[in-house]
Design an enzyme around this catalytic site. Sequence first.
Site, PDB file in Angstrom:
ATOM      1  N   LYS A 136      58.131  35.955  54.481  1.00  0.00           N
ATOM      2  CA  LYS A 136      58.475  37.371  54.347  1.00  0.00           C
ATOM      3  C   LYS A 136      59.035  37.971  55.625  1.00  0.00           C
ATOM      4  CE  LYS A 136      55.914  38.238  50.179  1.00  0.00           C
ATOM      5  NZ  LYS A 136      54.761  38.825  49.499  1.00  0.00           N
ATOM      6  N   ARG A 170      49.524  32.245  48.537  1.00  0.00           N
ATOM      7  CA  ARG A 170      50.726  32.010  47.734  1.00  0.00           C
ATOM      8  C   ARG A 170      51.842  31.618  48.692  1.00  0.00           C
ATOM      9  NH1 ARG A 170      55.238  34.790  46.170  1.00  0.00           N
ATOM     10  NH2 ARG A 170      55.969  34.487  44.039  1.00  0.00           N
TER      11      ARG A 170
END
Length: 299
Positions: free
Chosen positions: A230, A265
């Site tokens: 991210k 995740r």
Amino acid sequence: MSLSPDPAFARWQTSRFLIDLRRPQVMGIVNVTPDSFSDGGAHASTAAALRHCEQLIREGADILDIGGESTRPGSPPVSLEEESARVLPVVRGALRLGVPLSIDTYKPELMRAVLDLGADIVNDIWALRQPGAREAVAAHPGCGVCLMHMHRDPQTMQAAPMEGDGVPTVRDFLADAARRLRAQGVAAERIVLDPGIGFGKTVAQNFALLARQRELLALGYPLLAGWSRKSSLGAVTGVQEAGQRKVASTAAAVLAVERGARIVRVHDVRETVEALAVWRAMQAQDAGAAGGASPDNPA
Ligand code: PT1
């Protein structure tokens, strides 16, 4: 503090599997999107997606998370028909692979369809706020569900991120989402919560949600953390290319687990599994891991 003795944290009930959360679980990401943010759409076809599923399992994934709509900042929504056409054939094939299948969707019709096929977990970035979504999960006798915090929606969330201290806002939102689902008769053991890293938060707010995970754990549910590749990791490392953020992603996954997350995740399963093996070796010798012989503690 890391492993809670509270049995509420010890397992996750899903359709086919009772997942043991005493060992941190690695959820491998399977994007079935032509515009997928980090694999360039290489897994757009069913066969390629299934090969990717098998690859992630070989690398040690405990759970697979299959998604047909990119929800990275600014991504356009896709229709139910398009998302279903991408996801359903992959779910049908992946049900044979012997690991729990999570489906990343907020559309209640697709939730019902995958649950009817036998999928194990609904992973919803909207925390079941779309009309009919809570009912779709509640109608199932035993599927798992991940409720995630998102500020605004994927199209607008980064244009106007949250303001102020995000941790109490996220905590109160997740408490409410879990309470509403429990009120529909869904057992606590089916529910996992997720702070929603990168969903309408500043870089500082994302890192506050990591530093202060304990405040979210106080809600009494296991936590899932999704830091993989991210932009907040890009912001602190200077690595612009999402696919080059493996080291930062792996570090974030370990830190999340060390601060109490039970599921991570990730795209980079092999790296994460290796890193967590190191964490577990430390954990096994931690105070209270009674009686283990070690160089520091000869039997
Ligand atoms: C997540 C998650 C998800 N993230 C769950 N599901 C994505 N439960 C999709 C960026 O800042 O964290 N938890 N499903 C992907 N979303 C993003 C968000 C991808 C932000 C990239 C960014 O780069």
